[in-house]
Design a protein around this motif. Structure first.
Motif, PDB file in Angstrom:
ATOM      1  N   SER A  18     -13.826  58.598 117.357  1.00 58.06           N
ATOM      2  CA  SER A  18     -12.684  59.045 118.414  1.00 58.06           C
ATOM      3  C   SER A  18     -12.781  57.725 119.449  1.00 58.06           C
ATOM      4  O   SER A  18     -11.883  58.113 120.485  1.00 58.06           O
ATOM      5  CB  SER A  18     -13.203  60.217 118.977  1.00 58.06           C
ATOM      6  OG  SER A  18     -14.556  60.287 119.422  1.00 58.06           O
ATOM      7  N   ARG A  19     -13.439  56.896 119.145  1.00 51.45           N
ATOM      8  CA  ARG A  19     -13.537  55.719 120.064  1.00 51.45           C
ATOM      9  C   ARG A  19     -13.532  54.217 119.653  1.00 51.45           C
ATOM     10  O   ARG A  19     -12.782  53.479 120.423  1.00 51.45           O
ATOM     11  CB  ARG A  19     -15.080  55.688 120.832  1.00 51.45           C
ATOM     12  CG  ARG A  19     -15.225  56.948 121.851  1.00 51.45           C
ATOM     13  CD  ARG A  19     -16.693  56.580 122.187  1.00 51.45           C
ATOM     14  NE  ARG A  19     -17.090  57.768 123.299  1.00 51.45           N
ATOM     15  CZ  ARG A  19     -17.536  59.010 122.960  1.00 51.45           C
ATOM     16  NH1 ARG A  19     -17.368  59.241 121.523  1.00 51.45           N
ATOM     17  NH2 ARG A  19     -17.362  59.979 123.722  1.00 51.45           N
ATOM     18  N   MET A  20     -13.539  54.187 118.258  1.00 46.43           N
ATOM     19  CA  MET A  20     -13.418  52.912 117.694  1.00 46.43           C
ATOM     20  C   MET A  20     -11.778  52.685 117.270  1.00 46.43           C
ATOM     21  O   MET A  20     -11.410  53.367 116.480  1.00 46.43           O
ATOM     22  CB  MET A  20     -14.270  52.398 116.805  1.00 46.43           C
ATOM     23  CG  MET A  20     -15.693  52.399 117.086  1.00 46.43           C
ATOM     24  SD  MET A  20     -16.132  51.097 117.867  1.00 46.43           S
ATOM     25  CE  MET A  20     -16.337  51.472 119.594  1.00 46.43           C
ATOM     26  N   GLU A  21     -11.191  51.890 118.051  1.00 44.69           N
ATOM     27  CA  GLU A  21      -9.657  51.654 117.628  1.00 44.69           C
ATOM     28  C   GLU A  21      -9.602  50.786 116.443  1.00 44.69           C
ATOM     29  O   GLU A  21      -8.918  50.913 115.371  1.00 44.69           O
ATOM     30  CB  GLU A  21      -8.654  51.254 118.658  1.00 44.69           C
ATOM     31  CG  GLU A  21      -8.685  52.408 119.568  1.00 44.69           C
ATOM     32  CD  GLU A  21      -8.111  51.992 121.093  1.00 44.69           C
ATOM     33  OE1 GLU A  21      -7.603  50.930 121.066  1.00 44.69           O
ATOM     34  OE2 GLU A  21      -8.253  52.930 121.893  1.00 44.69           O
ATOM     35  N   LYS A  22     -10.165  49.691 116.603  1.00 47.23           N
ATOM     36  CA  LYS A  22     -10.284  48.763 115.509  1.00 47.23           C
ATOM     37  C   LYS A  22     -11.232  49.012 114.178  1.00 47.23           C
ATOM     38  O   LYS A  22     -12.209  49.545 114.227  1.00 47.23           O
ATOM     39  CB  LYS A  22     -10.655  47.423 115.862  1.00 47.23           C
ATOM     40  CG  LYS A  22      -9.350  46.535 116.968  1.00 47.23           C
ATOM     41  CD  LYS A  22      -9.837  45.133 117.023  1.00 47.23           C
ATOM     42  CE  LYS A  22     -11.285  44.963 117.667  1.00 47.23           C
ATOM     43  NZ  LYS A  22     -11.778  43.673 117.829  1.00 47.23           N
ATOM     44  N   LYS A  23     -10.596  48.419 113.166  1.00 44.45           N
ATOM     45  CA  LYS A  23     -11.612  48.602 112.056  1.00 44.45           C
ATOM     46  C   LYS A  23     -12.897  47.392 111.856  1.00 44.45           C
ATOM     47  O   LYS A  23     -13.490  47.136 110.850  1.00 44.45           O
ATOM     48  CB  LYS A  23     -10.628  48.127 110.717  1.00 44.45           C
ATOM     49  CG  LYS A  23      -9.944  49.691 110.285  1.00 44.45           C
ATOM     50  CD  LYS A  23     -10.697  50.095 109.008  1.00 44.45           C
ATOM     51  CE  LYS A  23     -10.221  51.509 108.532  1.00 44.45           C
ATOM     52  NZ  LYS A  23     -11.144  52.405 107.731  1.00 44.45           N
TER      53      LYS A  23
ATOM     54  N   SER B 251     -17.325  45.294 117.329  1.00 46.97           N
ATOM     55  CA  SER B 251     -16.766  46.118 118.331  1.00 46.97           C
ATOM     56  C   SER B 251     -18.001  46.850 118.940  1.00 46.97           C
ATOM     57  O   SER B 251     -17.451  47.248 120.136  1.00 46.97           O
ATOM     58  CB  SER B 251     -15.486  47.050 117.835  1.00 46.97           C
ATOM     59  OG  SER B 251     -16.306  47.857 116.718  1.00 46.97           O
TER      60      SER B 251
ATOM     61  N   GLU C 204     -13.148  65.877 118.379  1.00 43.08           N
ATOM     62  CA  GLU C 204     -13.894  64.640 117.764  1.00 43.08           C
ATOM     63  C   GLU C 204     -14.106  64.946 116.380  1.00 43.08           C
ATOM     64  O   GLU C 204     -13.903  63.846 115.414  1.00 43.08           O
ATOM     65  CB  GLU C 204     -15.126  64.518 118.340  1.00 43.08           C
ATOM     66  CG  GLU C 204     -15.183  63.711 120.069  1.00 43.08           C
ATOM     67  CD  GLU C 204     -16.488  63.578 120.557  1.00 43.08           C
ATOM     68  OE1 GLU C 204     -16.557  62.431 121.170  1.00 43.08           O
ATOM     69  OE2 GLU C 204     -17.464  64.318 120.308  1.00 43.08           O
TER      70      GLU C 204
ATOM     71  N   ILE D 163     -10.934  64.121 114.442  1.00 45.62           N
ATOM     72  CA  ILE D 163     -10.552  62.870 114.113  1.00 45.62           C
ATOM     73  C   ILE D 163     -11.555  62.448 113.095  1.00 45.62           C
ATOM     74  O   ILE D 163     -11.189  61.680 112.080  1.00 45.62           O
ATOM     75  CB  ILE D 163     -10.823  62.098 115.541  1.00 45.62           C
ATOM     76  CG1 ILE D 163      -9.785  62.636 116.637  1.00 45.62           C
ATOM     77  CG2 ILE D 163     -10.501  60.498 115.387  1.00 45.62           C
ATOM     78  CD1 ILE D 163      -9.981  61.860 117.937  1.00 45.62           C
TER      79      ILE D 163
END
Lengths: 503, 74
Positions: free
Chosen positions: A49-54, A103, A143, A146
């Motif tokens: 639920s926090r990391m947008e990038k891979k 990240s 969470e 997601i």
């Protein structure tokens, strides 16, 4: 054994079948399969639920069972994990982060202040999360939802992890592995080493060491066994090490021959109480036959096997051994195929020396380095199979066995570690006052030797001090040799052969 | 002193004189230990027994001197 697609499926299945069974034992804590899964899931939910990038997530841990739970949490969140050797100089760690572009970093509460300070010095500052913060609170329904969504779109071709190994140009190389490579090898190893829930395996090396260390984790989990993470200090005194293995009732080891040799040399196998070893496997470098003979004597009822592999392929070949077996590279394992090819790419004739090509589920490539990835990896047109150029030279002997000859480049194996001499040389050349440096490996003494040309003001001590600021300990030269000038070949290149005469 | 020279030969950049615990301070690791034992055996013509291989005998200069003394090296 459970046959599954993603590495985290092993843990999920084990946690369901044996929730209260001990999975991992480290110096301070033992974790059951149930705990391992629960904490991995919490970390997964936190990240998803926090990391947008891979982008990859780095693991900053010593030898802790929690680092395994964290790694599986990262994988559940659909992200690759990168275990770090936190004892390595900060300079080299910074280089690794330059390639990794992580990240986030997961660490424990004790290290978190140091890690935050280090992270702040990086050009791209990653988030720093502590294991405790991530696992002490139950994830919310949102969470978990997601996490569920992220989990469901994962595939076996996803990048699983990144392991850094020595690189010839001075920067460590990040090998990207996939689920497919690890599950194929795990499945094979559980069967080949007869692992099951009674297996008690002792890991000699931490996660970052090489892909072989991953098998300690994944094969143990797939079998439902118990994994012991042995502290490094235990390896200082081998008799204590053997007594400790006996006390912990270890029945399987998969170690490097260097360690097995030093155990023999310290006469630890003569101890009265030996561990109940059933399976003794080794990998990473050639095993001296006289050392193996001592192990056979001490453990007459154990099964022995020799393995060949690298971080890029995990295990590619193996050989089951009895007392009379002549050590060779053995036969391909699992879905792997081995071919020896000559320089023009054609298959070598019997007896002819060529490079070993491994076909099958191999690594994805080197992170952020397309050129070296294309040089070393490829896809066979006819079959669609991936392959990897190992850089190892071998030939087929008169019995049809594959026999290792040498490396085709300047990579060496020292105490089980894989080292590119070029990385040591580039570190040496950054030292002020040093005008030429060549590092060679003295096989006989098992020592790295640095030949150099430098100003009189530069002392050997200073060279070593500066090298220890940029290289991990196993890459420090054991000897320095100062020269007036580098010997040259007729073609004007540095004459490495002449240098070897000076060992 | 010969013993100190041997230690400094292993890692000249380290200070073996003031450290009370080579292992805790990271001055000697398992690779170094093998080299140290080989060097001691060669230099002083002695043979260190497996039972003597423990941290107490190797952790600092005093401990090493004690070990050598028991082997008749003064």
């Amino acid at each position: 054994m459970i046959i599954l697609r993603l590495v985290t499926d092993y843990l999920a299945a084990a946690a369901e079948k044996w929730p209260g069974k001990i999975a991992v034992v480290d110096e301070v804590r033992q974790m059951t399969y149930g705990e391992l899964w629960r904490e991995a899931e919490r970390i997964g939910a936190f990240l998803a639920s926090r990391m947008e990038k891979k982008a990859p997530v780095a693991l900053w841990f010593g030898l802790e069972g929690r680092s395994i739970a964290a790694s599986q949490g990262i994988v559940l969140a659909g992200l690759p994990y990168a275990p770090l050797d936190i004892s390595m100089p900060k300079k080299r760690l910074a280089k690794i982060f330059g390639t990794l572009e992580a990240s986030a970093i997961i660490t424990n509460r004790v290290c978190s202040e140091d890690v935050k300070k280090f992270a702040a010095t990086l050009p791209q500052v990653p988030e720093v999360y502590t294991y405790e913060d991530m696992t002490e609170v139950k994830p919310s329904g949102a969470e978990l939802a997601i996490l569920d969504r992220v989990e469901s779109v994962r595939t076996e071709d996803d990048a699983l992890s990144i392991i850094f190994t020595s690189g010839s140009t001075g920067s460590p190389k990040g090998v990207i592995s996939s689920h497919r490579m690890l599950t194929a090898c795990t499945q094979w190893q559980v069967k080949a080493l007869h692992m099951d829930e009674t297996t008690v395996r002792a890991a000699q090396s931490p996660l970052y060491f090489a892909m072989g260390a991953y098998l300690d984790v994944y094969a143990t989990i797939a079998a439902g066994g118990e994994l012991h993470l042995l502290p490094k200090s235990l390896f200082l005194f081998k008799r204590k090490l053997i007594s400790e293995l006996a006390r912990r009732k270890i029945n399987l080891i998969f170690w490097v021959p260097s360690v097995m040799r030093s155990i023999v040399e310290s006469k630890a196998l003569a101890l009265e109480e030996l561990p109940p070893l059933r399976t003794i496997a080794f990998c990473g470098e050639p095993m001296p036959p006289q050392i193996l003979a001592e192990w056979f004597k001490a453990f007459p009822r154990a099964t022995f096997s020799n393995h060949y592999g690298s971080t890029e392929v995990t295990i590619a070949a193996w050989q089951e051994l009895d007392r009379d077996t002549v050590l060779s590279m053995g036969k391909p394992c699992g879905e792997k195929e081995l071919v020896i090819v000559t320089e023009d790419g054609s298959q070598a004739a019997p007896g002819e020396v060529g490079e070993i090509l491994v076909r099958g589920p191999v690594a994805v490539g080197y992170l952020g380095d397309r050129e070296r990835t294309e040089e070393a990896f490829g896809v066979e047109e006819r079959t669609g199979k991936r392959f990897f150029h190992t850089g190892d030279l071998a030939r087929i002997d008169e019995n049809g066995d594959m026999v290792y000859v040498s490396r085709s480049d300047a990579q060496v194996k020292h105490m089980g570690y894989r080292i590119e001499l070029g990385e040591i040389e580039s570190a040496a050349l950054t030292i002020e006052g040093l005008s030429a440096g060549v590092c060679l490996f003295d096989k006989e003494k098992d020592e790295l030797v640095l030949f150099y040309v430098a100003d009189d003001a530069l002392r050997g001590k200073d060279i070593l001090r500066q090298l220890s600021d940029s290289l991990p300990r196993y890459m420090w030269p054991a000897r320095l040799k100062k020269l007036e000038a580098m010997p040259q070949t007729e073609g004007g290149k540095i004459d490495r052969r002449a240098l070897k005469e000076m060992f | 002193m010969k013993l100190l020279e041997i230690l400094q030969e292993i890692h000249p950049q380290f200070d073996y004189e003031t450290s009370q615990d080579f292992f805790a301070d990271g001055l000697i690791d398992s690779f170094d230990l093998t080299r140290l034992i080989a060097a001691l055996e060669e230099e002083f013509d002695l043979s260190i027994d497996g039972t003597e291989l423990n941290a107490e005998n190797f952790k600092n200069l005093d401990a090493l001197q004690g070990l050598l003394l028991r082997h008749g090296v003064k």
